[in-house]
Design an enzyme around this catalytic site. Sequence first.
Site, mmCIF file in Angstrom:
data_model
loop_
_atom_site.group_PDB
_atom_site.id
_atom_site.type_symbol
_atom_site.label_atom_id
_atom_site.label_comp_id
_atom_site.label_asym_id
_atom_site.label_seq_id
_atom_site.Cartn_x
_atom_site.Cartn_y
_atom_site.Cartn_z
ATOM 1 N N LYS A 1 5.997 -24.736 15.237
ATOM 2 C CA LYS A 1 6.043 -24.059 16.486
ATOM 3 C C LYS A 1 6.428 -25.387 17.532
ATOM 4 O O LYS A 1 7.152 -24.998 18.464
ATOM 5 C CB LYS A 1 4.831 -23.446 16.936
ATOM 6 C CG LYS A 1 4.513 -22.042 16.135
ATOM 7 C CD LYS A 1 3.147 -21.304 16.655
ATOM 8 C CE LYS A 1 3.275 -20.090 15.840
ATOM 9 N NZ LYS A 1 1.954 -19.477 16.154
ATOM 10 N N ASP B 1 2.515 -14.825 21.385
ATOM 11 C CA ASP B 1 1.146 -14.537 21.024
ATOM 12 C C ASP B 1 -0.002 -14.136 21.945
ATOM 13 O O ASP B 1 -0.690 -13.129 21.928
ATOM 14 C CB ASP B 1 0.611 -16.111 20.271
ATOM 15 C CG ASP B 1 0.874 -16.113 18.976
ATOM 16 O OD1 ASP B 1 1.384 -15.090 18.308
ATOM 17 O OD2 ASP B 1 1.072 -17.253 18.164
HETATM 18 P P1 NAP Z 1 -5.317 -23.782 14.389
HETATM 19 O O1 NAP Z 1 -4.142 -24.365 15.508
HETATM 20 O O2 NAP Z 1 -5.458 -24.615 13.312
HETATM 21 O O3 NAP Z 1 -6.583 -23.903 15.363
HETATM 22 C C1 NAP Z 1 -7.773 -23.545 14.740
HETATM 23 C C2 NAP Z 1 -9.072 -23.847 15.465
HETATM 24 O O4 NAP Z 1 -10.254 -23.538 14.769
HETATM 25 C C3 NAP Z 1 -9.304 -25.282 15.928
HETATM 26 O O5 NAP Z 1 -10.043 -25.438 17.119
HETATM 27 C C4 NAP Z 1 -10.359 -26.089 14.784
HETATM 28 O O6 NAP Z 1 -10.881 -26.985 14.896
HETATM 29 C C5 NAP Z 1 -11.257 -24.661 14.780
HETATM 30 N N1 NAP Z 1 -11.780 -24.723 13.187
HETATM 31 C C6 NAP Z 1 -10.979 -24.763 12.034
HETATM 32 N N2 NAP Z 1 -12.069 -24.818 10.992
HETATM 33 C C7 NAP Z 1 -13.110 -24.745 11.635
HETATM 34 C C8 NAP Z 1 -14.578 -24.892 11.296
HETATM 35 N N3 NAP Z 1 -14.866 -24.554 9.961
HETATM 36 N N4 NAP Z 1 -15.564 -24.827 12.072
HETATM 37 C C9 NAP Z 1 -15.321 -25.089 13.420
HETATM 38 N N5 NAP Z 1 -14.241 -24.846 14.118
HETATM 39 C C10 NAP Z 1 -13.075 -24.728 13.178
HETATM 40 O O7 NAP Z 1 -5.146 -22.418 13.842
HETATM 41 P P2 NAP Z 1 -4.545 -21.407 14.944
HETATM 42 O O8 NAP Z 1 -3.057 -21.026 14.543
HETATM 43 O O9 NAP Z 1 -4.852 -21.231 16.331
HETATM 44 O O10 NAP Z 1 -5.335 -19.633 14.177
HETATM 45 C C11 NAP Z 1 -6.657 -19.602 14.318
HETATM 46 C C12 NAP Z 1 -6.995 -18.164 13.969
HETATM 47 O O11 NAP Z 1 -6.261 -17.414 14.452
HETATM 48 C C13 NAP Z 1 -6.615 -18.305 12.442
HETATM 49 O O12 NAP Z 1 -7.491 -17.436 11.699
HETATM 50 C C14 NAP Z 1 -5.350 -17.323 12.275
HETATM 51 O O13 NAP Z 1 -5.186 -16.546 11.203
HETATM 52 C C15 NAP Z 1 -5.708 -16.331 13.537
HETATM 53 N N6 NAP Z 1 -4.291 -15.925 14.225
HETATM 54 C C16 NAP Z 1 -4.184 -14.773 14.390
HETATM 55 C C17 NAP Z 1 -2.968 -14.190 15.110
HETATM 56 C C18 NAP Z 1 -2.821 -12.742 15.082
HETATM 57 O O14 NAP Z 1 -1.604 -12.337 15.522
HETATM 58 N N7 NAP Z 1 -3.699 -12.065 15.118
HETATM 59 C C19 NAP Z 1 -1.968 -15.159 15.668
HETATM 60 C C20 NAP Z 1 -2.393 -16.424 15.563
HETATM 61 C C21 NAP Z 1 -3.551 -16.872 14.769
HETATM 62 P P3 NAP Z 1 -10.148 -28.560 14.719
HETATM 63 O O15 NAP Z 1 -9.099 -28.598 15.887
HETATM 64 O O16 NAP Z 1 -11.175 -29.408 15.086
HETATM 65 O O17 NAP Z 1 -9.725 -28.694 13.539
#
Ligand code: NAP
Length: 282
Positions: free
Chosen positions: A75, A111
């Site tokens: 992205k 998003d």
């Molecule tokens: P990302 O950029 O990797 O961000 C994930 C976030 O969660 C970061 O703040 C990360 O912290 C934190 N995190 C990960 N594992 C953790 C843990 N075990 N304990 C505490 N914090 C944790 O991912 P993203 O793209 O934002 O996606 C996040 C979620 O949203 C995912 O489940 C994804 O499937 C969902 N999502 C859904 C949609 C939809 O259309 N419904 C769209 C996008 C994303 P760190 O930075 O410290 O690692």
Amino acid sequence: MAKFLIPSDGRTAAAVIGDPVMHSLSPTIYNAAFVYDQVNWSYSAVNVTTEQVSDVLQEIRQPGVGGLSVTMPHKETVANLVDETTPHAERLGAVNCVSKNGGTLVGHNTDGKGFIKAIEAETNEGAKGKSCLVIGAGGAAKAVALALGEAGASEVIVSSRNASKSKKAASLAGKVGRSGSLLEAEKVDVIINATPIGMRGTGNEKLLPLPAEAMHKGQIVVDLIYHPLQTEFLKSASRIGARTMNGIGMLIHQAALQYTLWTNKEAPLDVMQAAVIQQISK
Ligand code: NAP
């Protein structure tokens, strides 16, 4: 130059690029819509490395390619390669959709708007005037924080395990945004899990991003996860009497916005949703 996207059967090509991308639900969602609308397009998932992204962007300039979706980890790379970005994509530094405007490649990020449309559709209220806690500070959390600020939320608190990332994400909500703590969950109107905690295949399916006792009846509790459809977090929130929403709404609405950008047609939301739920439930 390698060819990534153009189908050989004369249909207009669209695709999602990512790495890995083979389990993407996007082909299911868009191809269901193209068939229903009798649009002569075809959509595929294409695994490309970061080094290949600039070749893909050259390829979509050609006739026969209609548009591109972009997922992790490309992205930010695509945001730097398109000719123009929308203000939303610019502020996020991330593009999840590329459309063509004549010879110009335009980078969008659907998003956050997809999230707002979903919460409006599912709660009949939306986020205006609501205090919100966003858990996590990654790409989805940033898009949601920005959109909540624009939608008129009264407060957008971001809590994550990294204080500087929380602060950065919260700043996207403007003056109503600040970093905070999970202990503030009790007093907010809307709680949003934007971490993968609870997602299938991560090994932490049984975990909650927030203790169940921190939620109460009357709150809106959202999990951006859509696989499984009901995470342990949403099940706990339901038992407490909170209104719940899973990630399907955001997934479908952000895709619908992309569909309209490419085709100028209103997306068949019900068809897209039915197709994705059928696929997830297999
Ligand atoms: P990302 O950029 O990797 O961000 C994930 C976030 O969660 C970061 O703040 C990360 O912290 C934190 N995190 C990960 N594992 C953790 C843990 N075990 N304990 C505490 N914090 C944790 O991912 P993203 O793209 O934002 O996606 C996040 C979620 O949203 C995912 O489940 C994804 O499937 C969902 N999502 C859904 C949609 C939809 O259309 N419904 C769209 C996008 C994303 P760190 O930075 O410290 O690692």
